[in-house]
Design a protein around this motif. Sequence first.
Motif, PDB file in Angstrom:
ATOM      1  N   TYR A  32       0.878  -1.176   0.000  1.00 52.33           N
ATOM      2  CA  TYR A  32       0.000   0.000   0.000  1.00 52.33           C
ATOM      3  C   TYR A  32       0.908   1.216   0.000  1.00 52.33           C
ATOM      4  CZ  TYR A  32      -2.774   3.780   2.037  1.00 52.33           C
ATOM      5  OH  TYR A  32      -3.367   4.996   2.279  1.00 52.33           O
ATOM      6  N   MET A  33       0.746   2.080  -1.008  1.00 54.88           N
ATOM      7  CA  MET A  33       1.651   3.206  -1.211  1.00 54.88           C
ATOM      8  C   MET A  33       0.884   4.530  -1.245  1.00 54.88           C
ATOM      9  SD  MET A  33       3.886   4.004  -4.635  1.00 54.88           S
ATOM     10  CE  MET A  33       4.998   2.622  -4.415  1.00 54.88           C
ATOM     11  N   GLU A  34       1.421   5.530  -0.536  1.00 51.20           N
ATOM     12  CA  GLU A  34       0.825   6.862  -0.581  1.00 51.20           C
ATOM     13  C   GLU A  34       1.644   7.822  -1.438  1.00 51.20           C
ATOM     14  OE1 GLU A  34       0.213   7.965   3.507  1.00 51.20           O
ATOM     15  OE2 GLU A  34      -1.503   6.607   3.717  1.00 51.20           O
ATOM     16  N   GLY A  35       2.953   7.632  -1.498  1.00 55.47           N
ATOM     17  CA  GLY A  35       3.810   8.492  -2.307  1.00 55.47           C
ATOM     18  C   GLY A  35       5.149   7.835  -2.548  1.00 55.47           C
ATOM     19  N   VAL A  36       5.946   8.450  -3.419  1.00 58.04           N
ATOM     20  CA  VAL A  36       7.272   7.935  -3.762  1.00 58.04           C
ATOM     21  C   VAL A  36       8.298   9.012  -3.456  1.00 58.04           C
ATOM     22  CG1 VAL A  36       8.746   7.035  -5.593  1.00 58.04           C
ATOM     23  CG2 VAL A  36       6.299   6.486  -5.587  1.00 58.04           C
ATOM     24  N   ARG A  37       9.226   8.734  -2.558  1.00 57.30           N
ATOM     25  CA  ARG A  37      10.243   9.715  -2.201  1.00 57.30           C
ATOM     26  C   ARG A  37      11.432   9.663  -3.155  1.00 57.30           C
ATOM     27  NH1 ARG A  37       8.937  11.931   2.629  1.00 57.30           N
ATOM     28  NH2 ARG A  37       7.485  10.755   3.945  1.00 57.30           N
ATOM     29  N   ASP A  38      11.732   8.495  -3.696  1.00 53.71           N
ATOM     30  CA  ASP A  38      12.891   8.333  -4.578  1.00 53.71           C
ATOM     31  C   ASP A  38      12.477   7.410  -5.717  1.00 53.71           C
ATOM     32  OD1 ASP A  38      15.325   7.564  -5.799  1.00 53.71           O
ATOM     33  OD2 ASP A  38      16.435   7.933  -3.943  1.00 53.71           O
TER      34      ASP A  38
END
Length: 350
Positions: free
Chosen positions: A220-226
């Motif tokens: 479950y992902m909310e955002g991508v930092r890299d």
Amino acid sequence: MTALSDLSKLLSPRSVAIIGATPDLGRVGGRPIAYLKRYGFTGEIFPVNPKHRSIDGLPCYAAIDALPKVPDMTILAVPAGSVCSVVEACQAFGVDAFTVFSSGFAESGADGEALERRLRELVKSGNSVLCGPNSQGIANFLDHTVAYFSSELGREDIAPGPIGFVSHSGIFGGIMASECIRRGLGLGYLVSTGNEAGIDFADAAAYMARDDRIRVVAGYMEGVRDAGKLRAAAEIARAENKPFVVLKAGRNAEGAAAAASHTGALAGAYDCHRAAFRQWGILEADNIDELFDIVEAFALTKKRLSGTRVGVLTNSGGIGVLCADQLIANGLTVPAFESATEAALGADML
């Protein structure tokens, strides 16, 4: 792109310290002790709290530097304002792997953002591996290391299995654990990355994909930092022939705002995420039910099929039509049986 982190000490530690440990095994500082014992952790467990001399039959130490040895991983269950000083003390003692349960960081406002910046600096300068803050913990059911505080893990024992799950939401990890129990599926890893002041979603996914005991990596992902690290994790999963399945939250402005208040995540433009997933071979689930169904299918399938031709076996003509519609809409084909096959099937029905 930042290099992927080595999570060996974090996810396969030989010894664990719990700072802020409590004799109440139902509280945040007590559940890791209860779960480590319950799931058969074979290493050493070191409760740390100056208020107690023993907890659940284990000697309790006044401070990290009072321990008889440096633990592989240390759990922090202390107020947010104390986290940085505790991390510094642990680093001075030689600890380099942490799981931080504490909330009250970037998800809580300006003061929390300042605390999180300081924590990030400590992680970087100390070359530490840190999961959190605002994390519900880590669980490696394959090697009996369960340092999580969700109540779901205590309702019924979770069998080890071929699913690796990483989540920006700790509660969602608990839901995945509960669903695995309900469906009779084994779970290999469960990692709640929280605000990602140290390791991120990609680090955990890559580590799971490299484990030969794992058949499918999901999250479950909310955002991508890299983005570069996520692409590298996807490449590792593809090289290992492991499906990588993601449920992306924060698809619109309102959802992105909710993500920021939840884990401090940068949700970004959803169209960019969707295009990147497609390019990198990451499968995207449309909703929770679809995520669970996809994960179950891959967890139970040992042989990967490479073709596009699918047969449908059903006792309902209507269901067969609906299945054919969905298969064709997703780029697959439903070829007609050869006449000999039809005759053999017809004979079996007589």
